[in-house]
Design an enzyme around this catalytic site. Structure first.
Site, PDB file in Angstrom:
ATOM      1  N   ASN A 183       0.877  -1.177   0.000  1.00 32.47           N
ATOM      2  CA  ASN A 183       0.000   0.000   0.000  1.00 32.47           C
ATOM      3  C   ASN A 183       0.911   1.223   0.000  1.00 32.47           C
ATOM      4  OD1 ASN A 183      -1.766   2.057   0.492  1.00 32.47           O
ATOM      5  ND2 ASN A 183      -2.483   1.298   2.480  1.00 32.47           N
ATOM      6  N   TRP A 184       1.015   1.864  -1.160  1.00 31.95           N
ATOM      7  CA  TRP A 184       1.955   2.971  -1.290  1.00 31.95           C
ATOM      8  C   TRP A 184       1.415   4.263  -0.682  1.00 31.95           C
ATOM      9  CZ3 TRP A 184       4.015   2.308  -7.059  1.00 31.95           C
ATOM     10  CH2 TRP A 184       4.724   1.112  -7.138  1.00 31.95           C
ATOM     11  N   LYS A 185       0.154   4.242  -0.279  1.00 33.27           N
ATOM     12  CA  LYS A 185      -0.479   5.430   0.345  1.00 33.27           C
ATOM     13  C   LYS A 185      -0.221   6.669  -0.522  1.00 33.27           C
ATOM     14  CE  LYS A 185      -0.335   3.054   4.737  1.00 33.27           C
ATOM     15  NZ  LYS A 185      -0.244   3.088   6.188  1.00 33.27           N
ATOM     16  N   HIS A 221      -9.617   0.996   4.736  1.00 34.58           N
ATOM     17  CA  HIS A 221      -8.368   1.166   5.487  1.00 34.58           C
ATOM     18  C   HIS A 221      -8.629   2.106   6.659  1.00 34.58           C
ATOM     19  CE1 HIS A 221      -4.281   2.258   6.501  1.00 34.58           C
ATOM     20  NE2 HIS A 221      -3.882   1.206   5.826  1.00 34.58           N
ATOM     21  N   GLU A 255      -7.013   4.472   7.770  1.00 36.10           N
ATOM     22  CA  GLU A 255      -6.767   5.884   7.459  1.00 36.10           C
ATOM     23  C   GLU A 255      -7.954   6.491   6.742  1.00 36.10           C
ATOM     24  OE1 GLU A 255      -2.950   5.230   5.617  1.00 36.10           O
ATOM     25  OE2 GLU A 255      -2.139   4.705   7.589  1.00 36.10           O
ATOM     26  N   GLU A 298      -5.476  -5.132  10.236  1.00 38.41           N
ATOM     27  CA  GLU A 298      -4.473  -4.107  10.495  1.00 38.41           C
ATOM     28  C   GLU A 298      -4.807  -3.386  11.797  1.00 38.41           C
ATOM     29  OE1 GLU A 298      -2.389  -2.833   6.597  1.00 38.41           O
ATOM     30  OE2 GLU A 298      -4.077  -1.523   6.943  1.00 38.41           O
ATOM     31  N   GLY A 311       2.527   2.029  10.904  1.00 37.67           N
ATOM     32  CA  GLY A 311       3.536   3.085  10.839  1.00 37.67           C
ATOM     33  C   GLY A 311       4.230   3.370  12.164  1.00 37.67           C
ATOM     34  N   SER A 339       3.314  -2.401  10.322  1.00 35.81           N
ATOM     35  CA  SER A 339       4.744  -2.487  10.631  1.00 35.81           C
ATOM     36  C   SER A 339       5.378  -3.820  10.234  1.00 35.81           C
ATOM     37  CB  SER A 339       4.988  -2.179  12.117  1.00 35.81           C
ATOM     38  OG  SER A 339       4.614  -0.838  12.394  1.00 35.81           O
ATOM     39  N   GLY A 346       2.885  -1.248   4.312  1.00 34.95           N
ATOM     40  CA  GLY A 346       2.908   0.189   4.017  1.00 34.95           C
ATOM     41  C   GLY A 346       4.321   0.646   3.740  1.00 34.95           C
ATOM     42  N   GLY A 347       4.949   1.263   4.749  1.00 33.91           N
ATOM     43  CA  GLY A 347       6.263   1.886   4.590  1.00 33.91           C
ATOM     44  C   GLY A 347       7.294   1.030   3.864  1.00 33.91           C
TER      45      GLY A 347
HETATM   46  P1  13P Z   1       3.007   0.192   7.709  1.00 29.08           P
HETATM   47  O1  13P Z   1       3.538  -1.069   7.082  1.00 29.08           O
HETATM   48  O2  13P Z   1       3.749   1.418   7.271  1.00 29.08           O
HETATM   49  O3  13P Z   1       2.851   0.069   9.185  1.00 29.08           O
HETATM   50  O4  13P Z   1       1.520   0.411   7.115  1.00 29.08           O
HETATM   51  C1  13P Z   1       0.625  -0.654   7.141  1.00 29.08           C
HETATM   52  C2  13P Z   1      -0.579  -0.280   6.362  1.00 29.08           C
HETATM   53  O5  13P Z   1      -1.327   0.597   6.728  1.00 29.08           O
HETATM   54  C3  13P Z   1      -0.814  -1.008   5.103  1.00 29.08           C
HETATM   55  O6  13P Z   1      -2.084  -0.762   4.616  1.00 29.08           O
END
Ligand code: 13P
Length: 245
Positions: free
Chosen positions: A8-10, A91, A93, A161, A167, A206, A227-228
């Site tokens: 997920n590149w956000k 998600h 977010e 999640e 994050g 994470s 994510g990251g």
């Molecule tokens: P991180 O891997 O940066 O914690 O993010 C997870 C995420 O929200 C994937 O959708």
């Protein structure tokens, strides 16, 4: 079932960076399916650059309606047209930044299925909910409220999640992850029958090269939503290679 490692590149990266990252992933990894979910404006270019590879492309959201006066929104069919095969929905977010509740996620998931996209529905508790002993009931309620009829037969995917693990570099203990995944599996099988045993349940929050092997070896963990670490090709591929063979 074949594990799925999804990135997920956000809201990160220029168009040029997105294509470069995609190209670095083209080779894929043995025995694992890979998926990348770039921001909307990069989806088409990333999909073109991954044509003929085994890496699929998804989006991070869609609107519930097929078309109409919805300024700034994107329909599931548009995503499909741009080259996406999957879409992340609900998600945390989006649930927080855009006030999306289970009913909104349900409607979007139905729209995704209607357009032939594979939905990845996210569920997860906040830290306060976990500390109050409510993690299981929160994810069960989200699952019941955001997953429509037809989800399992269409190959829909669930991502667990925990909000507090996103994050932050913190993750639940392995037993805690396994317990929630067992809860999700049981709830899906109760509702959809034995075919839900092959619904992919991803863990997200994470996930890094250093903890991926232990997480991906847990029962009922069928992959990861990253994510990251998905923004660095070497890290994303290291996570994919950590899947037990
Ligand atoms: P991180 O891997 O940066 O914690 O993010 C997870 C995420 O929200 C994937 O959708």
């Amino acid at each position: 079932m074949r594990p799925l490692i999804a990135g997920n590149w956000k809201m990160h990266g220029t168009l040029r960076e997105a294509v470069k990252l995609a190209e670095a992933l083209r080779e894929g990894a043995e025995g694992v399916d890979l998926l990348v979910c770039p921001p909307f404006p990069h989806i088409h270019a990333v999909a073109v650059s991954l044509l003929g590879s085994r890496v699929a492309v998804g989006a991070q959201d869609c609107h519930a309606a097929q078309r109409g006066a919805h300024t700034g929104d994107v329909s599931a069919a548009m995503l499909r047209d741009a080259g996406a095969t999957h879409v992340i929905l609900g998600h945390s977010e989006r649930r927080m930044d855009h006030g999306e509740n289970d009913a909104a996620v349900l409607a979007k998931t139905e729209a995704a299925l209607g357009a032939g996209l594979v939905p990845i529905v996210c569920v997860g508790e906040t830290e306060a909910e976990r500390l109050a002993g409510l993690a299981d009931s929160v994810v069960e309620k989200q699952l019941a409220g955001s997953v429509p009829y037809g989800f399992v037969t269409a190959g829909g995917i669930i991502a667990y999640e925990p909000v507090w693990a996103i994050g932050t570099g913190r993750t639940p203990g392995e037993q805690e992850i396994a317990a929630i995944h067992a809860t999700l599996r049981r709830a899906l099988v109760e509702r959809f029958g034995p075919s839900a045993r092959s619904t992919r349940l991803l863990y997200g929050g994470s996930v890094k090269p250093g903890n991926a092997a232990a997480i991906l070896a847990l029962p009922d963990v069928d992959g990861a939503l990253v994510g990251g670490a998905s923004l660095v090709a070497a890290d994303f591929l290291a996570i994919a290679r950590a899947v037990p063979g």
